[in-house]
Design a protein around this motif. Sequence first.
Motif, short mmCIF file in Angstrom:
data_model
loop_
_atom_site.label_atom_id
_atom_site.label_comp_id
_atom_site.label_asym_id
_atom_site.label_seq_id
_atom_site.Cartn_x
_atom_site.Cartn_y
_atom_site.Cartn_z
N ALA A 1 0.83 -1.21 0.00
CA ALA A 1 0.00 0.00 0.00
C ALA A 1 0.87 1.25 0.00
CB ALA A 1 -0.94 -0.01 1.21
N VAL A 2 1.91 1.25 0.83
CA VAL A 2 2.82 2.41 0.89
C VAL A 2 3.58 2.56 -0.42
CG1 VAL A 2 4.93 3.27 1.99
CG2 VAL A 2 3.01 2.48 3.39
N GLU A 3 3.99 1.46 -1.00
CA GLU A 3 4.71 1.53 -2.27
C GLU A 3 3.83 2.11 -3.38
OE1 GLU A 3 7.14 -1.38 -5.41
OE2 GLU A 3 6.41 -2.17 -3.49
N LYS A 4 2.56 1.72 -3.40
CA LYS A 4 1.64 2.21 -4.43
C LYS A 4 1.31 3.68 -4.22
CE LYS A 4 -0.90 -2.03 -5.65
NZ LYS A 4 -1.02 -1.86 -7.10
N HIS A 5 1.03 4.06 -2.96
CA HIS A 5 0.60 5.43 -2.68
C HIS A 5 1.29 5.95 -1.41
CE1 HIS A 5 -2.47 5.71 -5.81
NE2 HIS A 5 -2.73 4.44 -5.54
N PRO A 6 2.58 6.29 -1.51
CA PRO A 6 3.32 6.74 -0.33
C PRO A 6 2.82 8.08 0.22
CG PRO A 6 4.63 7.03 -2.33
CD PRO A 6 3.43 6.22 -2.72
N ASP A 7 2.17 8.88 -0.60
CA ASP A 7 1.71 10.19 -0.14
C ASP A 7 0.37 10.15 0.55
OD1 ASP A 7 4.01 11.36 -1.15
OD2 ASP A 7 3.11 11.76 -3.10
N TRP A 8 -0.24 8.97 0.64
CA TRP A 8 -1.51 8.85 1.35
C TRP A 8 -1.20 8.53 2.82
CZ3 TRP A 8 -6.02 10.66 0.51
CH2 TRP A 8 -7.15 10.18 1.21
N PRO A 9 -1.44 9.47 3.74
CA PRO A 9 -0.98 9.31 5.13
C PRO A 9 -1.54 8.08 5.83
CG PRO A 9 -1.62 11.58 4.70
CD PRO A 9 -2.05 10.80 3.52
N VAL B 1 -8.46 12.62 12.74
CA VAL B 1 -8.56 11.27 13.30
C VAL B 1 -7.26 10.51 13.13
CG1 VAL B 1 -9.75 9.05 13.10
CG2 VAL B 1 -11.06 11.18 13.02
N TRP B 2 -6.66 10.61 11.94
CA TRP B 2 -5.39 9.92 11.71
C TRP B 2 -4.30 10.43 12.66
CZ3 TRP B 2 -5.57 10.89 5.73
CH2 TRP B 2 -6.60 10.12 5.18
N GLN B 3 -4.27 11.75 12.88
CA GLN B 3 -3.29 12.30 13.80
C GLN B 3 -3.52 11.80 15.23
OE1 GLN B 3 -3.63 16.59 12.90
NE2 GLN B 3 -1.50 16.46 12.20
N GLN B 4 -4.80 11.71 15.63
CA GLN B 4 -5.10 11.18 16.96
C GLN B 4 -4.61 9.74 17.10
OE1 GLN B 4 -9.35 11.68 17.32
NE2 GLN B 4 -9.23 13.89 17.52
N LYS B 5 -4.83 8.94 16.06
CA LYS B 5 -4.36 7.55 16.09
C LYS B 5 -2.84 7.50 16.15
CE LYS B 5 -8.29 5.48 13.65
NZ LYS B 5 -8.73 4.73 12.44
N ALA B 6 -2.18 8.38 15.42
CA ALA B 6 -0.72 8.41 15.44
C ALA B 6 -0.20 8.76 16.83
CB ALA B 6 -0.21 9.42 14.41
N ARG B 7 -0.81 9.74 17.45
CA ARG B 7 -0.39 10.13 18.81
C ARG B 7 -0.62 9.00 19.80
NH1 ARG B 7 -3.10 15.09 17.16
NH2 ARG B 7 -1.50 16.62 16.53
N ASP C 1 6.17 19.56 8.74
CA ASP C 1 5.97 19.55 7.29
C ASP C 1 4.84 18.63 6.84
OD1 ASP C 1 8.13 21.31 6.93
OD2 ASP C 1 9.56 19.65 6.91
N ALA C 2 4.19 17.95 7.77
CA ALA C 2 3.11 17.03 7.41
C ALA C 2 1.86 17.82 7.05
CB ALA C 2 2.82 16.09 8.58
N ARG C 3 1.23 17.45 5.95
CA ARG C 3 0.04 18.14 5.48
C ARG C 3 -0.99 17.11 5.02
NH1 ARG C 3 2.63 21.46 7.47
NH2 ARG C 3 3.22 23.55 6.77
N PRO C 4 -2.29 17.41 5.21
CA PRO C 4 -3.32 16.49 4.72
C PRO C 4 -3.44 16.57 3.21
CG PRO C 4 -4.34 18.46 5.63
CD PRO C 4 -2.87 18.57 5.93
N ARG D 1 8.33 7.47 10.83
CA ARG D 1 7.29 7.46 9.80
C ARG D 1 6.11 8.36 10.20
NH1 ARG D 1 6.82 3.94 5.87
NH2 ARG D 1 8.22 2.44 6.89
N LEU D 2 5.69 8.24 11.45
CA LEU D 2 4.57 9.05 11.93
C LEU D 2 4.93 10.53 11.97
CD1 LEU D 2 3.21 6.79 14.80
CD2 LEU D 2 2.28 7.06 12.50
N GLU D 3 6.14 10.82 12.37
CA GLU D 3 6.58 12.22 12.41
C GLU D 3 6.58 12.81 11.02
OE1 GLU D 3 8.12 15.76 14.22
OE2 GLU D 3 7.17 13.97 15.06
N LYS D 4 7.11 12.09 10.06
CA LYS D 4 7.20 12.61 8.69
C LYS D 4 5.85 12.74 8.02
CE LYS D 4 9.32 11.65 4.20
NZ LYS D 4 10.21 10.73 3.43
#
Length: 278
Positions: free
Chosen positions: A206-214, A265-271, A252-255, A243-246
């Motif tokens: 999934a990351v290889e196909k779409h690395p820019d999708w957080p 929600v994704w940021q909450q899960k990351a934290r 520099d992380a942007r939606p 990975r989560l920081e980047k």
Amino acid sequence: MAIKVNRRAKIGLAVVMLALGYVACRQIPDGTLGGGSGGDEEKYADHVLKARDAFERQPRGIADVEEAASHYEQALAIRTDDYETLWLAARTSAWLGEYGADKALRERHVKQGITYANTALKLDDKRVEARFFHGVLSGLLGDLDNSYGMDAVKQIESRMTALIDEGADFANAGPQRVYGVLLLRAPGPPTSIGSLRNARKQLEAAVEKHPDWPENQLYLAEWEFAWGQDRGNPEFKTRARERLEKSLLGPDARPPAGIGHEWQVWQQKARKLLADHS
């Protein structure tokens, strides 16, 4: 041959799987909408247009998607023979099933979405969209009501592996992401199909196909934490933090464009992942 489909399906779906504390084994509902092509075509077209506009507002919020769901429901009370409207309605229901705040309403939307997906599949069981969202919605129902859990796993596995085998590129590597999260979170054999090794293959794809999708990065980081803990290897935990920081938490992380509530929600899960593995 890889199948390329509508990228407007961008929606943060991973399927929050699954407690699997089965009390009973219930089957995912297989009902469809009645009706057909009769009704007021002008009203139908108006509801569909308003539904699409509401879902595509930027940045997307819960109220927008609830408005979209209401218009889809009204449109599908008029006619039920338009595959495109049915899968878009299923997508809207899936979004609310994952991101809605109230559990009872989430379950209502999920069950409604399964009916939409079933109806779309009755019209065309070869296209990617309805098959994907049927799997997603099945997983969401299994998460909300564990009595559906065993069948939900079967539905997700069947839908996503078929799409992966066909090379379907949909919802930012959605099939790999959804199947990978299932493998990551489900219990292992003989209880279920969980496997950290197999989850790695899907989430890295999934990351290889779409690395820019957080969201893809988020769930690969979850896997890295799990693998590092299972193997006693701190290197993987370091990778997960970086990975989560980047991708989600750094300056520099942007939606992605159009993503609002999902990003929070994704940021909450990351934290939470960072807190759980501090």
